[in-house]
Design a protein around this motif. Structure first.
Motif, mmCIF file in Angstrom:
data_model
loop_
_atom_site.group_PDB
_atom_site.id
_atom_site.type_symbol
_atom_site.label_atom_id
_atom_site.label_comp_id
_atom_site.label_asym_id
_atom_site.label_seq_id
_atom_site.Cartn_x
_atom_site.Cartn_y
_atom_site.Cartn_z
ATOM 1 N N LEU A 147 77.402 1.129 -16.164
ATOM 2 C CA LEU A 147 77.771 0.580 -14.860
ATOM 3 C C LEU A 147 77.011 -0.713 -14.560
ATOM 4 C CD1 LEU A 147 77.989 3.818 -12.677
ATOM 5 C CD2 LEU A 147 79.885 2.333 -13.388
ATOM 6 N N ILE A 148 75.753 -0.778 -14.972
ATOM 7 C CA ILE A 148 74.965 -1.989 -14.737
ATOM 8 C C ILE A 148 75.577 -3.184 -15.450
ATOM 9 C CG2 ILE A 148 72.756 -3.081 -15.318
ATOM 10 C CD1 ILE A 148 71.407 -0.444 -14.558
ATOM 11 N N MET A 149 75.970 -2.996 -16.704
ATOM 12 C CA MET A 149 76.571 -4.105 -17.437
ATOM 13 C C MET A 149 77.971 -4.427 -16.912
ATOM 14 S SD MET A 149 76.647 -4.765 -21.542
ATOM 15 C CE MET A 149 74.867 -5.025 -21.511
ATOM 16 N N TYR A 151 79.012 -4.077 -13.811
ATOM 17 C CA TYR A 151 78.950 -4.675 -12.484
ATOM 18 C C TYR A 151 78.213 -6.019 -12.486
ATOM 19 C CZ TYR A 151 78.338 -5.072 -7.426
ATOM 20 O OH TYR A 151 78.371 -5.523 -6.134
ATOM 21 N N PHE A 152 77.074 -6.086 -13.213
ATOM 22 C CA PHE A 152 76.242 -7.280 -13.149
ATOM 23 C C PHE A 152 76.496 -8.267 -14.288
ATOM 24 C CE2 PHE A 152 73.774 -4.135 -10.736
ATOM 25 C CZ PHE A 152 73.556 -4.845 -9.565
ATOM 26 N N GLY A 153 77.252 -7.848 -15.290
ATOM 27 C CA GLY A 153 77.547 -8.760 -16.386
ATOM 28 C C GLY A 153 76.546 -8.669 -17.517
ATOM 29 N N THR A 154 76.565 -9.669 -18.379
ATOM 30 C CA THR A 154 75.780 -9.628 -19.622
ATOM 31 C C THR A 154 74.667 -10.662 -19.653
ATOM 32 O OG1 THR A 154 77.368 -11.116 -20.689
ATOM 33 C CG2 THR A 154 77.740 -8.741 -20.938
ATOM 34 N N SER A 155 74.250 -11.133 -18.501
ATOM 35 C CA SER A 155 73.101 -12.039 -18.470
ATOM 36 C C SER A 155 71.839 -11.283 -18.878
ATOM 37 C CB SER A 155 72.935 -12.660 -17.082
ATOM 38 O OG SER A 155 72.766 -11.654 -16.104
ATOM 39 N N LEU A 156 70.722 -11.994 -18.999
ATOM 40 C CA LEU A 156 69.524 -11.422 -19.613
ATOM 41 C C LEU A 156 69.032 -10.160 -18.908
ATOM 42 C CD1 LEU A 156 67.354 -11.671 -21.772
ATOM 43 C CD2 LEU A 156 66.035 -13.097 -20.181
ATOM 44 N N LEU A 157 68.919 -10.174 -17.586
ATOM 45 C CA LEU A 157 68.350 -9.029 -16.875
ATOM 46 C C LEU A 157 69.207 -7.766 -17.010
ATOM 47 C CD1 LEU A 157 66.080 -7.934 -15.176
ATOM 48 C CD2 LEU A 157 67.252 -8.745 -13.118
ATOM 49 N N PRO A 158 70.511 -7.801 -16.736
ATOM 50 C CA PRO A 158 71.302 -6.578 -16.941
ATOM 51 C C PRO A 158 71.371 -6.158 -18.403
ATOM 52 C CG PRO A 158 72.708 -8.424 -16.325
ATOM 53 C CD PRO A 158 71.305 -8.863 -16.097
ATOM 54 N N PHE A 159 71.351 -7.131 -19.320
ATOM 55 C CA PHE A 159 71.342 -6.802 -20.747
ATOM 56 C C PHE A 159 70.096 -6.003 -21.103
ATOM 57 C CE2 PHE A 159 69.939 -7.793 -25.064
ATOM 58 C CZ PHE A 159 71.065 -7.467 -25.812
ATOM 59 N N LEU A 160 68.939 -6.480 -20.657
ATOM 60 C CA LEU A 160 67.690 -5.779 -20.968
ATOM 61 C C LEU A 160 67.593 -4.440 -20.239
ATOM 62 C CD1 LEU A 160 65.124 -8.730 -20.942
ATOM 63 C CD2 LEU A 160 66.126 -7.560 -22.916
ATOM 64 N N THR A 161 68.081 -4.399 -18.991
ATOM 65 C CA THR A 161 68.052 -3.140 -18.240
ATOM 66 C C THR A 161 68.921 -2.089 -18.921
ATOM 67 O OG1 THR A 161 67.730 -4.364 -16.173
ATOM 68 C CG2 THR A 161 68.471 -2.081 -15.999
ATOM 69 N N THR A 162 70.114 -2.492 -19.322
ATOM 70 C CA THR A 162 70.999 -1.563 -20.042
ATOM 71 C C THR A 162 70.359 -1.098 -21.344
ATOM 72 O OG1 THR A 162 73.007 -2.514 -19.091
ATOM 73 C CG2 THR A 162 73.236 -1.353 -21.185
ATOM 74 N N THR A 163 69.701 -2.009 -22.039
ATOM 75 C CA THR A 163 69.049 -1.661 -23.310
ATOM 76 C C THR A 163 67.950 -0.622 -23.096
ATOM 77 O OG1 THR A 163 69.517 -3.852 -24.235
ATOM 78 C CG2 THR A 163 67.743 -2.583 -25.258
ATOM 79 N N VAL A 164 67.122 -0.828 -22.079
ATOM 80 C CA VAL A 164 66.037 0.116 -21.796
ATOM 81 C C VAL A 164 66.591 1.480 -21.394
ATOM 82 C CG1 VAL A 164 64.132 0.621 -20.217
ATOM 83 C CG2 VAL A 164 64.359 -1.667 -21.195
ATOM 84 N N PHE A 312 82.165 -5.965 -23.802
ATOM 85 C CA PHE A 312 81.269 -6.755 -22.960
ATOM 86 C C PHE A 312 80.552 -7.840 -23.752
ATOM 87 C CE2 PHE A 312 80.822 -2.714 -20.313
ATOM 88 C CZ PHE A 312 81.668 -3.170 -19.309
ATOM 89 N N LEU A 313 80.046 -7.472 -24.936
ATOM 90 C CA LEU A 313 79.064 -8.292 -25.636
ATOM 91 C C LEU A 313 79.595 -9.021 -26.854
ATOM 92 C CD1 LEU A 313 76.169 -5.662 -25.548
ATOM 93 C CD2 LEU A 313 76.296 -7.743 -24.166
ATOM 94 N N GLY A 314 80.703 -8.544 -27.427
ATOM 95 C CA GLY A 314 81.101 -9.053 -28.723
ATOM 96 C C GLY A 314 80.282 -8.375 -29.807
ATOM 97 N N VAL A 315 80.687 -8.549 -31.053
ATOM 98 C CA VAL A 315 80.049 -7.826 -32.158
ATOM 99 C C VAL A 315 78.598 -8.269 -32.347
ATOM 100 C CG1 VAL A 315 80.100 -7.408 -34.646
ATOM 101 C CG2 VAL A 315 82.236 -7.434 -33.349
ATOM 102 N N LYS A 316 78.334 -9.577 -32.321
ATOM 103 C CA LYS A 316 76.988 -10.077 -32.595
ATOM 104 C C LYS A 316 75.974 -9.525 -31.601
ATOM 105 C CE LYS A 316 74.235 -14.309 -32.572
ATOM 106 N NZ LYS A 316 74.245 -15.791 -32.397
ATOM 107 N N TRP A 317 76.226 -9.676 -30.310
ATOM 108 C CA TRP A 317 75.252 -9.228 -29.322
ATOM 109 C C TRP A 317 75.221 -7.710 -29.187
ATOM 110 C CZ3 TRP A 317 71.262 -11.672 -27.443
ATOM 111 C CH2 TRP A 317 71.226 -13.053 -27.560
ATOM 112 N N PHE A 318 76.327 -7.063 -29.524
ATOM 113 C CA PHE A 318 76.303 -5.600 -29.566
ATOM 114 C C PHE A 318 75.323 -5.122 -30.623
ATOM 115 C CE2 PHE A 318 77.834 -1.896 -31.975
ATOM 116 C CZ PHE A 318 77.615 -0.913 -31.030
ATOM 117 N N LEU A 319 75.359 -5.735 -31.818
ATOM 118 C CA LEU A 319 74.447 -5.334 -32.890
ATOM 119 C C LEU A 319 73.002 -5.650 -32.522
ATOM 120 C CD1 LEU A 319 76.482 -6.419 -36.048
ATOM 121 C CD2 LEU A 319 76.077 -4.094 -35.213
ATOM 122 N N ILE A 320 72.796 -6.776 -31.843
ATOM 123 C CA ILE A 320 71.440 -7.105 -31.383
ATOM 124 C C ILE A 320 70.941 -6.030 -30.411
ATOM 125 C CG2 ILE A 320 70.099 -8.723 -29.991
ATOM 126 C CD1 ILE A 320 71.797 -10.978 -31.198
#
Length: 443
Positions: A147-149, A151-164, A312-320
């Motif tokens: 939901l975070i990704m 709603y908030f998109g894939t910028s750095l903060l939601p990306f890192l929050t989703t990852t954690v 949301f991320l595409g293959v490259k950023w999904f793998l990252i």
């Protein structure tokens, strides 16, 4: 010598052939294995190859008394004993003690009495609301990450929050699959096995067969070189334990600069174990052993997470993101699982009694709500190792009884603060590295 022909099957499962401990202990070879359970002698030479818990875990007790590990690992002992009648070849002679003569009789008897008390108190019975609550909170965090990704998109903060958050899902699912793997939740083994496959396969992308193969060996003989897979990297990467480190040095073996292992542990240990080793090895293990059901469960995880986040991320950023999750989870997993064992005694199997062996290889971390959650109650590692099928929410209730028994027999019951336990991993690696270097240079 035994009173009958050694190894002769017993008609109708009645043990008429009698053996001494000396005779039993001779049958500990690769193709010749006997064990003793409750004074009954069993020939497991062929059965160990089809043992549901794995060949090695039962084979590690060849020539030894396996009564306490048998009681520890099985939740339906009467059912298991029915299948064991064809393996029964006799019993210990009347003049033989119930367990090996060199073991502490009082400690063995008192621990078995403690187990009976624990069972009578109902501490082996699970509170299923607790476990469903743990599953619900894992699924809730999983949904929150998406939901975070969304709603908030894939910028750095939601990306890192989703990852954690997804790392938290993986770690907590790891503790929950551990519960099902130890048959701690349901009264029927088949329901535990099914739930285990769901949690470790669908939620984590790992095979149940691989976990069973490794983890039950660890519990059967913790910190025993060549029997506990958790220390199998010795001596390729690390010199572990005071005795074995000195032996490596005396033998002039130097696979790594062990005197610096407390430094390179921060590179080769917590960060690397899951993303660089386990991630590919679990597939190799599953395919090699033709465990297709487990492989199917694993694939559902990778399909699910890919279809969820690639849009949301595409293959490259999904793998990252995927490997960043594994990196964070690996640090969490390694520090928690090793804090209870690496600083403790590591040696070859000395065939100690169950209480002494487990306490020599394990320690606790002080209780708190955070420590309980963060470690999946593995801060109560002592109670968990003594009673592997005990539901984790009951460890705290069993702890005073275990402490009392340890005090009675002069067995160290060690509990530490969480950060101290982490630091002791590094200190113990430095100590064993120095012991290796001294033996390497001067012996």
């Amino acid at each position: 010598m035994g009173s009958g022909t050694e190894g002769t099957p017993v008609a109708a499962g009645v043990p008429s052939t009698q053996f001494t401990w000396e005779e039993v202990q001779r049958h500990c070879g690769r193709e010749d294995k006997w064990i003793v359970i409750g004074r009954k002698v069993y020939d497991i030479s062929q059965f160990c190859k089809r043992h549901p818990g794995g060949m090695r875990v039962i084979g590690h007790y060849a020539g030894q008394d396996a009564t306490d590990p048998f009681n520890a690992f099985h939740i339906d002992k009467k059912l298991v004993q029915k299948y064991m009648t064809t393996l029964l070849i006799g019993e210990l002679a009347a003049d033989q003690p119930c367990f090996e003569p060199d073991k502490n009789k009082s400690a063995v008897e008192d621990f078995r009495e403690l187990r009976a008390v624990v069972e009578h108190m109902g501490l082996m019975k699970p509170n299923r609301v607790f476990f469903f609550g743990m599953l619900f909170h894992i699924l809730l965090v999983d949904v929150a990450a998406w939901l975070i990704m969304w709603y908030f998109g894939t910028s750095l903060l939601p990306f890192l929050t989703t990852t954690v958050l997804l790392c938290t899902v993986q770690a907590q699912a790891g503790w929950l699959q551990h519960d099902f793997g130890h048959l701690s939740v349901f009264s029927k083994s088949k329901w535990n096995h099914l739930a285990h496959k769901f949690v470790i396969g669908f939620l984590k992308g790992a095979p149940a067969c691989w976990w069973n193969h490794l983890h039950f060996q660890h519990h059967a003989k913790p910190n025993c070189y060549r029997k506990d897979p958790d220390i199998s990297m010795h001596p390729l990467l690390f010199a572990l334990g005071k005795t074995l480190s000195v032996e490596l040095g005396e033998q002039k073996k130097k696979y790594m600069p062990y005197n610096h292992q407390h430094k390179y542990f921060f590179l080769l240990g917590p960060p690397a174990l899951l993303p660089l080793y386990f991630q590919w090895y679990i597939f190799y293990f599953t395919v090699k052993r033709k465990q297709w059901v487990d492989l199917a469960w694993m694939i559902t995880y990778y399909i699910r997470i890919a279809f969820t986040y690639i849009p949301f991320l595409g293959v490259k950023w999904f793998l990252i993101m995927f490997f960043l999750i594994r990196f964070l989870e690996s640090n969490w997993f390694v520090w928690v699982t090793q804090m209870n064992h690496i600083p403790m005694e590591i040696d070859r199997d000395k065939n100690k009694d169950w209480l002494t062996m487990q306490l020599a290889a394990t320690c606790n971390v002080d209780q708190s709500l955070f420590n309980d959650w963060f470690t999946g109650h593995l801060n109560f590692q002592i109670e968990h190792h003594l009673f592997p099928t005990m539901p984790r929410h009951n460890y705290e209730k069993a702890a005073p009884l275990v402490k009392s028994l340890c005090a009675k027999h002069g067995v160290q019951y060690l509990s530490k603060p969480l950060l101290t336990a982490f630091a002791d991993i590094v200190y113990s690696l430095r100590e064993s590295g120095e012991l290796w270097l001294d033996a390497y240079l001067h012996k």
